[in-house]
Scaffold this active site. Structure first.
Site, PDB file in Angstrom:
ATOM      1  N   GLY A  54       8.833  10.344  34.538  1.00  0.00           N
ATOM      2  CA  GLY A  54       8.458   8.965  34.849  1.00  0.00           C
ATOM      3  C   GLY A  54       9.418   8.043  34.101  1.00  0.00           C
ATOM      4  O   GLY A  54       9.673   8.252  32.900  1.00  0.00           O
ATOM      5  N   ASP A 242      12.164   4.214  39.886  1.00  0.00           N
ATOM      6  CA  ASP A 242      13.051   4.742  38.843  1.00  0.00           C
ATOM      7  C   ASP A 242      14.240   3.841  38.590  1.00  0.00           C
ATOM      8  O   ASP A 242      14.873   3.900  37.535  1.00  0.00           O
ATOM      9  CB  ASP A 242      13.528   6.144  39.213  1.00  0.00           C
ATOM     10  CG  ASP A 242      12.382   7.111  39.087  1.00  0.00           C
ATOM     11  OD1 ASP A 242      11.562   7.189  40.027  1.00  0.00           O
ATOM     12  OD2 ASP A 242      12.261   7.731  38.014  1.00  0.00           O
ATOM     13  N   ASN A 252      12.994   5.446  44.321  1.00  0.00           N
ATOM     14  CA  ASN A 252      11.781   6.080  43.775  1.00  0.00           C
ATOM     15  C   ASN A 252      11.680   7.511  44.316  1.00  0.00           C
ATOM     16  O   ASN A 252      12.530   7.957  45.095  1.00  0.00           O
ATOM     17  CB  ASN A 252      10.542   5.254  44.138  1.00  0.00           C
ATOM     18  CG  ASN A 252       9.306   5.699  43.365  1.00  0.00           C
ATOM     19  OD1 ASN A 252       9.358   5.904  42.153  1.00  0.00           O
ATOM     20  ND2 ASN A 252       8.180   5.875  44.047  1.00  0.00           N
ATOM     21  N   LYS A 253      10.637   8.187  43.921  1.00  0.00           N
ATOM     22  CA  LYS A 253      10.430   9.586  44.287  1.00  0.00           C
ATOM     23  C   LYS A 253      10.636   9.827  45.790  1.00  0.00           C
ATOM     24  O   LYS A 253      10.205   9.006  46.615  1.00  0.00           O
ATOM     25  CB  LYS A 253       9.010   9.983  43.864  1.00  0.00           C
ATOM     26  CG  LYS A 253       8.589  11.395  44.136  1.00  0.00           C
ATOM     27  CD  LYS A 253       9.536  12.433  43.587  1.00  0.00           C
ATOM     28  CE  LYS A 253       9.762  12.336  42.093  1.00  0.00           C
ATOM     29  NZ  LYS A 253      10.943  13.117  41.640  1.00  0.00           N
TER      30      LYS A 253
HETATM   31  O1  MRU Z   1      10.661  12.947  38.932  1.00  0.00           O
HETATM   32  P1  MRU Z   1       9.673  12.072  38.229  1.00  0.00           P
HETATM   33  O2  MRU Z   1       8.308  12.660  38.144  1.00  0.00           O
HETATM   34  O3  MRU Z   1      10.187  11.612  36.888  1.00  0.00           O
HETATM   35  O4  MRU Z   1       9.579  10.803  39.173  1.00  0.00           O
HETATM   36  C1  MRU Z   1       8.718   9.757  38.811  1.00  0.00           C
HETATM   37  C2  MRU Z   1       8.688   8.689  39.806  1.00  0.00           C
HETATM   38  O5  MRU Z   1       9.343   8.730  40.841  1.00  0.00           O
HETATM   39  C3  MRU Z   1       7.863   7.492  39.459  1.00  0.00           C
HETATM   40  O6  MRU Z   1       7.352   6.893  40.621  1.00  0.00           O
HETATM   41  C4  MRU Z   1       8.749   6.471  38.740  1.00  0.00           C
HETATM   42  O7  MRU Z   1       9.390   7.057  37.667  1.00  0.00           O
HETATM   43  C5  MRU Z   1       7.994   5.309  38.297  1.00  0.00           C
HETATM   44  S1  MRU Z   1       7.099   5.670  36.836  1.00  0.00           S
HETATM   45  C6  MRU Z   1       6.179   4.375  36.354  1.00  0.00           C
END
Ligand code: MRU
Length: 358
Positions: A54, A242, A252-253
Site C-alpha cells: 500500500g 499508488d 492503481n492496482k
Molecule cells: O500491490 P499493493 O497491494 O501495494 O497495491 C496497493 C494498491 O494498489 C492500493 O490501492 C494503493 O496503494 C493505495 S493505498 C492507500
C-alpha cells in the site's frame, strides 16, 4: 483501527529494542503476526515481499528503513546507497521515493551524534502526518457519502478495489477512511469488496479490516462490479492510488481502470482518495509511470489455510502454462469523478490539484 478489539497502527518503532514493528500482511487474514525489522535489509525485504504494502505504508516503512540504516552505520555514503536500494524495492508507488527523498534531505550535512534521533523523529513525523492526512481524507469524503445517504435514505453501497484501507496506510486508510467516518456517524454502509486477483488484497485485507470494524461487506470476483453497476446496486466507487499524475491520471492496482470504465458507462461516481504524498508532479505522461511486473507465481499459485491451520500454497494452473502479472494500471483523469485529498475534494486535473497544493 482495531484487530480483535485492540487498536493498532500498521508500523511503529520500539524504543526499548530499537526495532521497527510491522503487521506481516502476507499472513493475513489467517494469522496475525507482528514482525520485527532490525536492519535496512529487513525493511527492503518487507517491502519487496509485501509484508507491508500500500503506497503510504511503503513510504512509512522506507522512512523507518533509513532509520535502521543510520542505526547500522552513520556514514552518509552508506545511507545514500541504502536509500537507492529502498527506492528500487517497489517501483510504482511514488510515496516510497517521496519518503526516502524527504529523509535524505533532512539528514543532509548532519554527521553529529544527533543523526539517529533526527532520522527517527522525521520517520515518526512522516507516519504521523500520513495518519492525520488519511483522517482528513475521511472527513472530506464523508460529505459525499452523506449526500448520497440523504437522497437515498437507505444503505449506501460502495464498491472498492484492492486494499486502500488502514492496512495500506498508517491508520484510517485512504479509500476506507470516508467509509469508517460514515460508519462512526451511523450512516448504514455496505461495501462491495473486489477480491483483487492475483494477491487478493481485497478479500484478504479489505474485507478483514471491515469485519474487524463491523462494517457489512461482501467479497465479489473482480469481474462482478460491472453487472452490479448495471443493476443499480453500486452508489459509488472509491479506490486508492499508488501514483496520481498532476493531470489527474490515476495509477492503481490492476483492474481499477476497468472498474472506472464500467462506472462511467453506468453513471456511477468514481472517486479516488489520496494523500498529497501520492501526487507525482514530475511525470507528465502516464506511459512513463513504471508499472511493476511481479512474479507469475502470484497468478499460478494460491495460498490458503488447510485443515491443520497451516498456510499452504497450491498450483492452480496447468504446469506448462505461461502467465503474466502486471500489478498496476492507469485510469485516465476523464473517468475520475473527483479526487478526495486531505485538503479537500477536487477535479482530477492539473488546475484542481494546483489550487489545493501549490
Ligand atoms: O500491490 P499493493 O497491494 O501495494 O497495491 C496497493 C494498491 O494498489 C492500493 O490501492 C494503493 O496503494 C493505495 S493505498 C492507500
Amino acid at each position: 483501527m482495531k484487530i480483535n478489539g485492540i487498536e493498532y497502527k500498521t508500523i511503529w518503532f520500539n524504543e526499548e529494542k530499537q526495532v521497527v514493528k510491522i503487521i506481516d500482511q502476507t499472513k493475513l487474514p489467517h494469522k496475525f503476526i507482528i514482525k520485527e525489522l532490525s536492519s535496512v535489509k529487513d525493511a527492503i525485504n518487507a517491502i519487496k515481499t509485501m509484508e507491508v504494502r500500500g503506497a503510504p505504508l511503503i513510504g512509512g516503512t522506507a522512512a523507518y528503513g533509513i532509520v535502521l540504516a543510520v542505526q547500522e552505520n552513520k556514514d552518509l555514503e552508506f545511507i545514500k546507497k541504502c536509500s537507492e536500494e529502498l527506492i528500487q524495492s517497489r517501483p510504482t508507488a511514488i510515496n516510497l521515493k517521496w519518503a526516502v527523498d524527504r529523509m535524505i534531505k533532512k539528514l543532509a550535512g548532519i554527521n553529529s551524534d544527533k543523526i539517529l534521533s533526527i532520522a527517527l523523529n522525521e520517520a515518526k513525523e512522516i507516519c504521523d502526518e500520513d495518519e492525520k492526512f488519511c483522517k482528513n481524507i475521511g472527513i472530506n469524503g464523508l460529505k459525499i457519502i452523506e449526500e448520497i445517504y440523504n437522497k437515498k435514505k437507505d444503505t449506501v453501497n460502495i464498491l472498492t478495489h484492492c486494499n486502500a484501507g488502514w492496512l495500506a496506510t498508517i491508520n484510517w486508510g485512504t479509500a476506507t477512511s470516508p467509509i469508517y467516518h460514515a460508519h462512526k456517524k451511523g450512516i448504514p454502509i455496505h461495501v462491495w469488496v473486489d477480491e483483487t486477483r492475483p494477491r487478493n488484497q481485497g478479500a484478504n485485507l479489505t474485507s478483514y479490516e471491515l469485519n474487524e470494524e463491523e462494517i457489512p461487506n461482501t467479497i465479489i470476483a473482480d469481474n462482478t462490479g460491472g453487472i452490479l453497476m448495471q443493476r443499480g446496486e453500486v452508489d459509488m466507487c472509491i479506490v486508492g492510488t499508488d501514483r496520481t499524475l498532476s493531470n489527474g491520471d490515476v495509477c492503481n492496482k490492476i483492474g481499477t481502470y476497468l472498474k472506472a470504465l464500467a462506472a462511467h458507462d453506468n453513471n456511477v461516481p468514481f472517486y479516488v482518495a489520496l494523500p498529497s504524498s501520492t501526487i507525482d508532479w514530475d511525470i507528465k505522461d502516464a506511459k512513463d509511470i513504471p508499472i511493476e511486473e511481479r512474479n507469475s507465481d502470484e497468478l499460478s499459485h494460491v495460498e490458503g489455510i488447510d485443515e491443520n491451520n497451516q498456510i499452504k500454497k497450491v498450483l492452480i494452473y496447468p504446469s506448462k502454462s505461461k502467465a503474466m502479472n502486471l500489478a498496476f494500471d492507469v485510469t485516465p483523469a476523464k473517468y475520475v469523478t473527483a479526487l478526495i485529498t486531505e485538503k479537500g475534494i477536487t477535479k482530477a486535473s492539473f488546475d484542481g490539484l494546483k489550487k489545493l497544493f501549490k
